[in-house]
Design an enzyme around this catalytic site. Structure first.
Site, PDB file in Angstrom:
ATOM      1  N   THR A   1      45.217  46.696  33.390  1.00  0.00           N
ATOM      2  CA  THR A   1      45.670  48.080  33.305  1.00  0.00           C
ATOM      3  C   THR A   1      46.382  48.345  31.986  1.00  0.00           C
ATOM      4  O   THR A   1      46.414  49.484  31.507  1.00  0.00           O
ATOM      5  CB  THR A   1      46.596  48.409  34.486  1.00  0.00           C
ATOM      6  OG1 THR A   1      45.918  48.084  35.706  1.00  0.00           O
ATOM      7  CG2 THR A   1      46.982  49.879  34.525  1.00  0.00           C
TER       8      THR A   1
ATOM      9  N   TYR B   1      44.047  35.102  39.268  1.00  0.00           N
ATOM     10  CA  TYR B   1      43.580  36.486  39.408  1.00  0.00           C
ATOM     11  C   TYR B   1      42.070  36.473  39.574  1.00  0.00           C
ATOM     12  O   TYR B   1      41.327  36.203  38.626  1.00  0.00           O
ATOM     13  CB  TYR B   1      44.010  37.283  38.172  1.00  0.00           C
ATOM     14  CG  TYR B   1      43.641  38.756  38.148  1.00  0.00           C
ATOM     15  CD1 TYR B   1      43.142  39.422  39.257  1.00  0.00           C
ATOM     16  CD2 TYR B   1      43.813  39.494  36.975  1.00  0.00           C
ATOM     17  CE1 TYR B   1      42.816  40.760  39.219  1.00  0.00           C
ATOM     18  CE2 TYR B   1      43.495  40.836  36.913  1.00  0.00           C
ATOM     19  CZ  TYR B   1      42.996  41.465  38.025  1.00  0.00           C
ATOM     20  OH  TYR B   1      42.671  42.806  37.961  1.00  0.00           O
TER      21      TYR B   1
ATOM     22  N   LYS C   1      46.191  36.757  42.993  1.00  0.00           N
ATOM     23  CA  LYS C   1      45.948  38.193  43.111  1.00  0.00           C
ATOM     24  C   LYS C   1      44.479  38.350  43.476  1.00  0.00           C
ATOM     25  O   LYS C   1      43.592  38.008  42.686  1.00  0.00           O
ATOM     26  CB  LYS C   1      46.263  38.916  41.796  1.00  0.00           C
ATOM     27  CG  LYS C   1      45.925  40.410  41.827  1.00  0.00           C
ATOM     28  CD  LYS C   1      46.135  41.050  40.450  1.00  0.00           C
ATOM     29  CE  LYS C   1      45.660  42.498  40.446  1.00  0.00           C
ATOM     30  NZ  LYS C   1      45.771  43.105  39.093  1.00  0.00           N
TER      31      LYS C   1
END
Length: 305
Positions: free
Chosen positions: A50, A138, A167
């Site tokens: 992000t 992740y 994650k």
């Protein structure tokens, strides 16, 4: 829940990186971080997907991490993005993030290369040996074309004591159970999909690394805290209120929509770095409508409390 797991409990915001005329807008970044801290988020994640990490220079990433650490001042855990599709580059990022003062590291699976599971074990092993910070794996196959198998996660945890969390952003809530069965109760799981936060929590996850929290930090924090306090009806009501906004955050590639929403809220600009562009005019108008409905609903919800 052990002490380490408690540090990862709650809402971690995957911070955007605001730009102005091609450069990082640090004043806007600082204000966004302070807004997150005021809302009570448990963690801050600079230099991730992000945050457009793939377009940042090493020096820019270092400054963003160090700045986040200074602003947080211990009020929230700072988990820095430190992944790349080159193992040597990842090791360098890990060392730089540790030097910048990060509390933990978020390391994405190597994108484009499509390594085998043995390749992932070797890659993450090199990263884990390069620094002593806690590491959150992740797994995001939609972007990286490779998924971390539960057995691979278990092997990494057995070999490296600082690999403690994952994650999970594959859109499958069932993965939480499979990961916990393979890795045991010591595995810390975060939802990587905002819309699956409550299902993940119900299956044993302890938190969420959130995009929508850039816009709605207080509501996300309240939703997760409500669930964790056993207030399921309140958590569901907050989820329903946030749901349309959450869906809108992915109307185009992240972080275009969230940056557009921040711009519409006069919190930072919509500028992106190529190859990403700001969202289209049509989608910007759709976002404005969604944001208006969310704002009204959030105000009404607050007044009811």
């Amino acid at each position: 829940m052990n002490e380490l797991a408690k540090r990862f409990k709650g809402v971690f915001t995957a911070l955007v990186t605001p730009f102005r005329d091609g450069a990082i807008d640090f004043a806007a970044f600082d204000a966004l971080v302070e807004r997150q801290l005021s809302a009570g988020v448990a963690g801050l994640v600079p230099v991730g997907t992000t945050g457009e990490a793939a377009t940042l220079s090493d020096e820019e990433a270092d400054e963003l991490i160090a700045r986040t650490v200074r602003l947080a001042g211990g009020r929230a855990l700072v988990m820095a993005g430190a992944g790349a599709n080159d193992t040597l580059k990842t090791v360098d990022k890990v060392k730089r993030a540790e030097k910048a003062g990060a509390d933990a590291l978020l390391i994405v699976t190597p994108y484009y290369n499509k390594p085998t599971q043995d390749g992932l074990i070797a890659h993450y092993g090199a990263a884990a040996e390069a620094a002593g910070l806690p590491i959150m794996l992740y797994s995001v196959p939609g972007r990286c074309a490779v998924e971390i198998a539960p057995e691979t996660c278990a092997t990494l945890m057995e070999k490296h004591s600082n690999i403690v969390a994952i994650k999970e952003a594959g859109g499958d809530a069932g993965r939480v159970t499979r990961l916990r069965k393979a890795c045991g109760e010591g595995l810390i799981v975060h939802s990587g999909d905002d819309g699956l936060t409550l299902p993940f929590l119900s299956l044993g996850a302890v938190g969420v690394t959130s995009v929508v929290a850039n816009i709605a930090p207080r509501e996300m924090v309240r939703m997760v805290e409500a669930w964790q306090k056993g207030e399921a009806a309140k958590a569901l009501a907050l989820n329903d209120m946030i749901a349309e906004l959450t869906d809108a955050m992915f109307i185009e590639s992240n972080p275009g929509p969230v940056k557009a929403a921040l711009a519409l809220s006069n919190l930072s600009g919509p500028e992106m770095r190529l190859p990403l562009l700001p969202v289209s005019r049509d989608n910007r108008e759709k976002l404005a409508d969604v944001l208006g409905r969310f704002t009204s609903a959030a105000t009404a919800f607050q007044e009811m409390r």
